[in-house]
Design a protein around this motif. Structure first.
Motif, mmCIF file in Angstrom:
data_model
loop_
_atom_site.group_PDB
_atom_site.id
_atom_site.type_symbol
_atom_site.label_atom_id
_atom_site.label_comp_id
_atom_site.label_asym_id
_atom_site.label_seq_id
_atom_site.Cartn_x
_atom_site.Cartn_y
_atom_site.Cartn_z
ATOM 1 N N ARG A 1 0.516 13.363 1.051
ATOM 2 C CA ARG A 1 0.289 12.304 0.072
ATOM 3 C C ARG A 1 -0.990 11.527 0.341
ATOM 4 N NH1 ARG A 1 2.812 7.510 0.992
ATOM 5 N NH2 ARG A 1 4.501 8.591 2.086
ATOM 6 N N THR A 2 -1.350 11.385 1.616
ATOM 7 C CA THR A 2 -2.474 10.518 1.981
ATOM 8 C C THR A 2 -3.716 11.258 2.428
ATOM 9 O OG1 THR A 2 -1.660 10.315 4.263
ATOM 10 C CG2 THR A 2 -0.865 8.687 2.655
ATOM 11 N N SER B 1 0.983 4.187 -2.791
ATOM 12 C CA SER B 1 0.744 5.585 -2.455
ATOM 13 C C SER B 1 1.883 6.478 -2.947
ATOM 14 C CB SER B 1 0.579 5.739 -0.939
ATOM 15 O OG SER B 1 0.505 7.093 -0.562
ATOM 16 N N ARG B 2 3.107 5.966 -2.880
ATOM 17 C CA ARG B 2 4.268 6.737 -3.312
ATOM 18 C C ARG B 2 4.464 6.700 -4.824
ATOM 19 N NH1 ARG B 2 8.432 7.822 0.482
ATOM 20 N NH2 ARG B 2 7.800 7.335 2.624
ATOM 21 N N VAL C 1 0.840 -1.202 0.000
ATOM 22 C CA VAL C 1 0.000 0.000 0.000
ATOM 23 C C VAL C 1 0.875 1.253 0.000
ATOM 24 C CG1 VAL C 1 -1.710 1.309 1.322
ATOM 25 C CG2 VAL C 1 -1.923 -1.174 1.130
ATOM 26 N N GLU C 2 1.947 1.236 0.775
ATOM 27 C CA GLU C 2 2.850 2.385 0.839
ATOM 28 C C GLU C 2 3.494 2.651 -0.516
ATOM 29 O OE1 GLU C 2 5.105 5.483 2.944
ATOM 30 O OE2 GLU C 2 3.204 4.421 3.262
#
Length: 302
Positions: free
Chosen positions: A185-186, A27-28, A23-24
């Motif tokens: 970012r989130t 997201s990146r 998931v990280e």
């Protein structure tokens, strides 16, 4: 290499770390590299004098990593570019070497070691201690021991928070910058927490020879927090940033503040650490006992 690296070994904890890392990475917008480090077992006697051929075992390990990645994509529904790597050797050494130039290194709190009662396993402990540049995130179990240790869960309508420990040190300012990047970012909330005790704060101005009221110390702590937020360039809307000044031991205050949070970000050392130590006592306790994933960041080289 601009990627997120995660250590895997087939344990439940590493599966949860793999899901979090996937998931990280999504997201990146960077690839994910899953690394399985292994060492041959010499159960049938002493090691042979000639180098043994473990190519068949390496192929099996590579297939295992590919399978773990497929299962993680199925669980999370996240599709990013992934790479599978198997390395013969020490897990901590292999992970640190592979992630030296990555954006983040992710590990589970425990692996397949025999001492299951330990919150932090030998590999995750060595990785957090040994990392000198890359941020390291330790992912705790979603239930089990972590659930037993955690406090009340966050309210269903509470916004997701990224908690950052601040103590006025340059490392904690860097931790704030890291947390700020995550929040931008989130779309989560930045919760900057400054824990203080009289013994941990610098003497107040013009206080030599007398003890000022506690309210003066709290105000002083708040001013240090504001300076750190300014130094980190925090310019979020009011509804996306919280500032908390907590009269408590730093480790205890941060662990309590992080209950129900999306993650906790701490510097590897704060104002109370010795330069020769790679990991300070507060960050060590946060990694050991926080109920959410904990990211430990290092201050960039001067």
């Amino acid at each position: 290499m601009s990627d997120v690296v995660v250590g895997v070994d087939g344990s439940v904890q590493s599966q949860e770390a793999l899901d979090w890392a996937l998931v990280e990475a999504g997201s990146r917008g960077v690839p994910l590299t899953a690394v399985l480090a292994w060492e041959p077992s010499w159960k049938d006697g002493p090691r042979p004098s000639e180098p043994a051929d473990f190519s068949h075992l390496a192929d099996l390990k590579q297939d295992q990593v590919l399978t773990l990645l497929d299962e993680a994509r199925h669980r999370t529904g996240v599709e990013v570019v992934t790479h599978a790597e198997q390395v013969q050797g020490s897990a901590a050494t292999a992970l640190l070497a592979r992630a030296e130039h990555s954006e983040m290194l992710v590990v589970g709190s425990r692996g397949l070691g025999r001492l299951g009662r330990l919150v932090l396993g030998s590999v995750s402990s060595a990785v957090v201690q040994g990392a000198t540049q890359v941020p390291v995130t330790v992912v705790r179990p979603a239930d089990g021991d972590a659930a037993d240790d955690a406090g009340a869960p966050a309210a269903a309508d509470a916004p997701s928070r990224v908690v950052v420990g601040v103590d006025g040190s340059r490392t904690s300012v860097h931790a704030l910058r890291h947390g700020l990047e995550v929040v931008r970012r989130t779309g989560t909330v930045l919760d900057a927490v400054f824990c203080w005790q009289i013994v941990t704060l610098a003497p107040l101005p013009d206080s030599w020879g007398w003890t000022p009221p506690v309210d003066d110390y709290e105000k002083f702590a708040g001013e240090q927090l504001d300076r750190a937020l300014e130094a980190a360039g925090v310019d979020l809307p009011e509804d996306q940033v919280r500032r908390s000044v907590v009269h408590a031991h730093p480790a205890k205050g941060l662990i309590e503040a992080a209950e129900g949070a999306e993650r906790l970000v701490v510097g590897n050392r704060g104002t109370g650490g010795f330069d020769r130590l790679l990991l300070g006592s507060v960050s060590r306790q946060a990694v050991e006992y926080a109920s959410c994933p904990v990211t430990v960041v290092r201050r960039p080289a001067d």
